[in-house]
Design an enzyme around this catalytic site. Sequence first.
Site, PDB file in Angstrom:
ATOM      1  N   GLU A  94       9.251   1.638  -6.281  1.00 33.71           N
ATOM      2  CA  GLU A  94       8.770   0.105  -5.681  1.00 33.71           C
ATOM      3  C   GLU A  94       8.951  -0.924  -6.569  1.00 33.71           C
ATOM      4  O   GLU A  94       9.235  -1.976  -6.258  1.00 33.71           O
ATOM      5  CB  GLU A  94       7.005   0.197  -5.470  1.00 33.71           C
ATOM      6  CG  GLU A  94       6.576   1.141  -4.328  1.00 33.71           C
ATOM      7  CD  GLU A  94       5.179   1.599  -4.096  1.00 33.71           C
ATOM      8  OE1 GLU A  94       4.515   0.336  -3.915  1.00 33.71           O
ATOM      9  OE2 GLU A  94       4.658   2.412  -4.275  1.00 33.71           O
ATOM     10  N   HIS A 138      12.318  28.427 -10.594  1.00 32.23           N
ATOM     11  CA  HIS A 138      12.560  29.309  -9.813  1.00 32.23           C
ATOM     12  C   HIS A 138      13.433  28.790  -8.613  1.00 32.23           C
ATOM     13  O   HIS A 138      13.397  29.759  -7.411  1.00 32.23           O
ATOM     14  CB  HIS A 138      11.284  29.828  -9.018  1.00 32.23           C
ATOM     15  CG  HIS A 138      10.509  30.325 -10.253  1.00 32.23           C
ATOM     16  ND1 HIS A 138      10.489  31.646 -10.579  1.00 32.23           N
ATOM     17  CD2 HIS A 138       9.629  29.763 -11.235  1.00 32.23           C
ATOM     18  CE1 HIS A 138       9.904  31.905 -11.736  1.00 32.23           C
ATOM     19  NE2 HIS A 138       9.140  30.929 -12.077  1.00 32.23           N
ATOM     20  N   LYS A 158       4.416  -1.628   7.838  1.00 37.46           N
ATOM     21  CA  LYS A 158       3.100  -1.652   8.403  1.00 37.46           C
ATOM     22  C   LYS A 158       2.913  -2.647   9.369  1.00 37.46           C
ATOM     23  O   LYS A 158       2.109  -2.567  10.347  1.00 37.46           O
ATOM     24  CB  LYS A 158       2.232  -2.171   7.241  1.00 37.46           C
ATOM     25  CG  LYS A 158       1.944  -0.921   6.171  1.00 37.46           C
ATOM     26  CD  LYS A 158       0.964  -1.461   4.947  1.00 37.46           C
ATOM     27  CE  LYS A 158       0.803  -0.306   3.952  1.00 37.46           C
ATOM     28  NZ  LYS A 158      -0.100  -0.662   2.817  1.00 37.46           N
TER      29      LYS A 158
HETATM   30  C1  F6R Z   1       1.723  -1.072  -2.844  1.00 35.31           C
HETATM   31  C2  F6R Z   1       1.679   0.315  -2.896  1.00 35.31           C
HETATM   32  C3  F6R Z   1       1.524   0.979  -1.746  1.00 35.31           C
HETATM   33  C4  F6R Z   1       0.073   1.025  -1.297  1.00 35.31           C
HETATM   34  C5  F6R Z   1       0.081   1.873   0.194  1.00 35.31           C
HETATM   35  C6  F6R Z   1      -1.419   2.023   0.661  1.00 35.31           C
HETATM   36  O1  F6R Z   1       1.594  -1.630  -4.173  1.00 35.31           O
HETATM   37  O2  F6R Z   1       1.809   1.043  -3.828  1.00 35.31           O
HETATM   38  O3  F6R Z   1       1.937   2.494  -1.955  1.00 35.31           O
HETATM   39  O4  F6R Z   1      -1.057   1.480  -2.004  1.00 35.31           O
HETATM   40  O5  F6R Z   1       0.821   1.272   1.054  1.00 35.31           O
HETATM   41  O6  F6R Z   1      -1.820   0.852   0.899  1.00 35.31           O
HETATM   42  P1  F6R Z   1      -3.410   0.567   0.223  1.00 35.31           P
HETATM   43  O7  F6R Z   1      -3.635   0.965  -1.380  1.00 35.31           O
HETATM   44  O8  F6R Z   1      -3.776  -0.956   0.454  1.00 35.31           O
HETATM   45  O9  F6R Z   1      -4.185   1.546   1.170  1.00 35.31           O
END
Ligand code: F6R
Length: 353
Positions: free
Chosen positions: A237, A253, A346
């Site tokens: 990220e 293994h 998303k």
């Molecule tokens: C962003 C990150 C992502 C979010 C994941 C879930 O910095 O690390 O991995 O954590 O998309 O979103 P949340 O944490 O808001 O439930």
Amino acid sequence: MERLDDPGYIAKLDKSKMRMLIGNLPDQFSMASKSFQEAKLNLKARFSSVVVAGMGGSAIGGDLVSAYFSSTFPAPVWVVRDYEVPSFVTRNTLLIAVSYSGNTEETLSAFEDGKGKRARIVCIASGGSLMEMAKSESIPFLTVPGGMPPRCAIGFLSTSILLSIGLAFDVSGLTTELEEVGDVLKKMKNVLEPDNPVKKNPAKKIAGKLAHKLPFVYSSSRMTDPVARRWSTQINENAKSLCHYSSLPELDHNEIVGWGIPREVSYASHILFLDPGNLSEKLRRRLAVTKEIISQMAEVESLTASGTGNLARLFSLVFLGDYVSFYLAMLNGVDPTPIERIDLLKKKLKEGH
Ligand code: F6R
């Protein structure tokens, strides 16, 4: 590498101040402990299992806590990255639903599923639907400060998970361990910050070795498994780069045989072994022999944790990895904060694609 010692270069690339957010980690443990005490949760019940439901940066705290408890705790601590909780969940399960934004669909769905299975629930979020649902249904709720990328809230989230489980199972000594985490990380921060030049800064040096390579992060024990995962996700990220992680003893293994073909991958890899510094004799020998064998095919090095308690050891390696991912972002010429593909995905899912 000189670029890592150039404050102007770093400031220009790091537009949303990831450096500052990473550097704030040492303070998160005491702040989260304080808000936990203030929340005065009532979790008195006889629990037989713990499930932590979350995704990405919200799930990894559950993994770290689960690893920390793995050798001492009387009940299983499962981390679920899914829409549903396991079928063993009952009214005797403590379900901790964690979503930094409070809006992650898998976590909201696991929360509903756990409710249907009559689990005792604690919700952790900075806001969003999870907070609204917890409040409207009088479900115990812990708030964490908003306004940062979820992966930067790892101290707040881990502490909230740890202390919730500690309260439910009456575990003592956690506050002392958390204090040590803060102290160890504060000392490390002086060494890892950008104003400490490459020649004296281990995070910059490691980032220099990983630049234009494929990083492999190998955990040396069950305890450091989530740390290897965290290194990998932070490199994904922040540095916008691939990173593979795996664990001893299992990799001895299977994966160990894979080294060599394609040859280009071996040449282009750099392997980091994570050592918590208190391995059993068996694992210590295994780590040494594995390193020796793989070093015939690729560059290897070990990184050893700081601190005395297991929690400090775990987070010292997390903190080092966070800085390495930041400096690798700088060497890759990318802004560490945006995660455009996750945001796009998303958005598309929300629009019903
Ligand atoms: C962003 C990150 C992502 C979010 C994941 C879930 O910095 O690390 O991995 O954590 O998309 O979103 P949340 O944490 O808001 O439930």
